[in-house]
Design an enzyme around this catalytic site. Structure first.
Site, mmCIF file in Angstrom:
data_model
loop_
_atom_site.group_PDB
_atom_site.id
_atom_site.type_symbol
_atom_site.label_atom_id
_atom_site.label_comp_id
_atom_site.label_asym_id
_atom_site.label_seq_id
_atom_site.Cartn_x
_atom_site.Cartn_y
_atom_site.Cartn_z
ATOM 1 N N GLU A 1 -5.011 2.685 6.881
ATOM 2 C CA GLU A 1 -4.810 2.523 5.436
ATOM 3 C C GLU A 1 -5.509 3.665 4.699
ATOM 4 O OE1 GLU A 1 -5.561 -1.426 4.021
ATOM 5 O OE2 GLU A 1 -5.740 -0.797 1.945
ATOM 6 N N ARG B 1 0.818 -1.224 0.000
ATOM 7 C CA ARG B 1 0.000 0.000 0.000
ATOM 8 C C ARG B 1 0.850 1.273 0.000
ATOM 9 N NH1 ARG B 1 -2.410 -3.688 -1.005
ATOM 10 N NH2 ARG B 1 -4.203 -4.589 0.000
ATOM 11 N N SER C 1 -11.024 -1.088 3.550
ATOM 12 C CA SER C 1 -10.252 -1.613 4.674
ATOM 13 C C SER C 1 -9.617 -0.429 5.413
ATOM 14 C CB SER C 1 -9.198 -2.558 4.119
ATOM 15 O OG SER C 1 -8.276 -2.884 5.105
HETATM 16 C C1 LIG Z 1 -15.326 -1.066 -0.308
HETATM 17 C C2 LIG Z 1 -13.861 -0.820 -0.599
HETATM 18 C C3 LIG Z 1 -12.986 -1.909 -0.664
HETATM 19 C C4 LIG Z 1 -11.628 -1.697 -0.920
HETATM 20 N N1 LIG Z 1 -10.795 -2.783 -1.003
HETATM 21 C C5 LIG Z 1 -9.488 -2.598 -1.243
HETATM 22 C C6 LIG Z 1 -8.597 -3.726 -1.364
HETATM 23 O O1 LIG Z 1 -9.005 -4.880 -1.252
HETATM 24 N N2 LIG Z 1 -7.291 -3.484 -1.616
HETATM 25 C C7 LIG Z 1 -6.792 -2.224 -1.756
HETATM 26 O O2 LIG Z 1 -5.601 -2.071 -1.990
HETATM 27 N N3 LIG Z 1 -7.607 -1.141 -1.629
HETATM 28 C C8 LIG Z 1 -8.927 -1.307 -1.392
HETATM 29 N N4 LIG Z 1 -9.745 -0.214 -1.296
HETATM 30 C C9 LIG Z 1 -9.132 1.127 -1.400
HETATM 31 C C10 LIG Z 1 -8.994 1.615 -2.836
HETATM 32 O O3 LIG Z 1 -8.281 0.728 -3.651
HETATM 33 C C11 LIG Z 1 -8.189 2.873 -2.766
HETATM 34 O O4 LIG Z 1 -8.882 3.786 -1.975
HETATM 35 C C12 LIG Z 1 -7.907 3.492 -4.144
HETATM 36 O O5 LIG Z 1 -6.800 4.342 -4.009
HETATM 37 C C13 LIG Z 1 -9.103 4.277 -4.637
HETATM 38 O O6 LIG Z 1 -8.797 4.875 -5.899
HETATM 39 P P1 LIG Z 1 -9.758 5.950 -6.523
HETATM 40 O O7 LIG Z 1 -9.179 6.259 -7.847
HETATM 41 O O8 LIG Z 1 -11.162 5.475 -6.398
HETATM 42 O O9 LIG Z 1 -9.624 7.164 -5.452
HETATM 43 P P2 LIG Z 1 -9.054 8.609 -5.513
HETATM 44 O O10 LIG Z 1 -9.546 9.252 -4.264
HETATM 45 O O11 LIG Z 1 -9.314 9.247 -6.842
HETATM 46 O O12 LIG Z 1 -7.490 8.446 -5.393
HETATM 47 C C14 LIG Z 1 -6.876 7.831 -4.266
HETATM 48 C C15 LIG Z 1 -5.573 8.575 -3.961
HETATM 49 O O13 LIG Z 1 -4.749 8.659 -5.119
HETATM 50 C C16 LIG Z 1 -4.420 10.023 -5.398
HETATM 51 N N5 LIG Z 1 -4.442 10.166 -6.873
HETATM 52 C C17 LIG Z 1 -5.523 10.105 -7.694
HETATM 53 N N6 LIG Z 1 -5.146 10.288 -8.969
HETATM 54 C C18 LIG Z 1 -3.792 10.466 -8.958
HETATM 55 C C19 LIG Z 1 -2.801 10.681 -9.970
HETATM 56 N N7 LIG Z 1 -3.096 10.784 -11.260
HETATM 57 N N8 LIG Z 1 -1.511 10.827 -9.577
HETATM 58 C C20 LIG Z 1 -1.158 10.730 -8.274
HETATM 59 N N9 LIG Z 1 -2.037 10.515 -7.271
HETATM 60 C C21 LIG Z 1 -3.339 10.378 -7.620
HETATM 61 C C22 LIG Z 1 -5.471 10.856 -4.734
HETATM 62 O O14 LIG Z 1 -4.959 12.139 -4.403
HETATM 63 C C23 LIG Z 1 -5.761 10.034 -3.496
HETATM 64 O O15 LIG Z 1 -4.830 10.277 -2.463
HETATM 65 C C24 LIG Z 1 -11.109 -0.379 -1.079
HETATM 66 C C25 LIG Z 1 -11.978 0.709 -1.022
HETATM 67 C C26 LIG Z 1 -13.349 0.508 -0.785
HETATM 68 C C27 LIG Z 1 -14.271 1.700 -0.729
#
Ligand SMILES: Cc1cc2nc3c(=O)[nH]c(=O)nc-3n(C[C@H](O)[C@H](O)[C@H](O)COP(=O)(O)OP(=O)(O)OC[C@H]3O[C@@H](n4cnc5c(N)ncnc54)[C@H](O)[C@@H]3O)c2cc1C
Length: 166
Positions: A159, A39, A89
């Site tokens: 996390e 992570r 998580s």
């Molecule tokens: C129900 C649920 C289950 C999950 N299960 C898991 C799991 O099993 N394993 C796991 O690893 N994670 C899990 N997650 C977490 C999820 O994978 C992370 O939160 C992921 O980062 C979400 O990405 P996003 O694009 O939706 O979010 P965003 O909020 O768009 O991005 C997440 C982070 O990345 C940054 N970011 C976005 N775009 C960029 C870019 N272009 N360059 C640099 N930084 C950037 C943002 O600033 C933010 O800090 C789960 C989440 C939920 C809600």
């Protein structure tokens, strides 16, 4: 943040990533250069902006891929409290332990602060049970970490990323 689950991580399929650093330089990096760990990666520590990623996927049988996707989705629905809002998580897996099991063993399954609750279905998730505020969620997380530290001497690290002070 090198998302992963069920034995796989994003770093397993990444070939390279194009990032922009704080000075506006465009750099191409391999997963090794990005120090991708559990992570984490230098995208976070160096505050890179990801512009592009090259991903290497293997060709496979469409039906087998669909069956594996269905199986993993079913396992999530069965084990995770997807019927309530959550940020996924909540705590990282401490080395040698499982966060959910430690929280359960500390007697905190279903523990509530305001509208936030340790999910009864999976103690690794903090859910918004009923109009939880950010302060409810953070207070719950502090109490959960405190209890686990006191009972088992293990530090739980979040996390989920938080913005602001609550
Ligand atoms: C129900 C649920 C289950 C999950 N299960 C898991 C799991 O099993 N394993 C796991 O690893 N994670 C899990 N997650 C977490 C999820 O994978 C992370 O939160 C992921 O980062 C979400 O990405 P996003 O694009 O939706 O979010 P965003 O909020 O768009 O991005 C997440 C982070 O990345 C940054 N970011 C976005 N775009 C960029 C870019 N272009 N360059 C640099 N930084 C950037 C943002 O600033 C933010 O800090 C789960 C989440 C939920 C809600």
């Amino acid at each position: 943040m090198n998302a992963g689950a069920y034995g796989g991580e994003l770093k397993d399929v990444l070939v390279n990533v194009t990032v922009m650093d704080r000075e506006g330089n465009i750099l191409k990096k391999t997963p090794e250069e990005l120090c991708m760990g559990y992570r984490t990666s230098s995208v976070l520590s160096e505050e890179y902006v990801v512009l592009e990623a090259e991903i290497n996927l293997e060709k496979g049988d469409r039906r087998l891929i669909r069956a594996r996707m269905d199986d993993l989705a079913a396992r999530r629905r069965e084990k995770q409290p997807l019927e309530y809002p959550s940020a996924g998580s909540t705590f990282k897996r401490p080395e040698g332990y499982f966060a959910g099991k430690l929280i359960d063993d500390a007697g905190l399954r279903g523990f509530r602060v305001g509208g936030a609750q340790v999910a009864e279905k999976h103690c690794g998730f903090v859910i918004n049970r009923e109009q939880a505020t950010a302060a409810d969620v953070m207070e719950l997380c502090r109490r959960v970490s405190g209890a686990v530290k006191e009972q088992f001497g293990v530090e739980l690290e979040m996390e989920v990323k938080t913005i602001g002070n609550f």
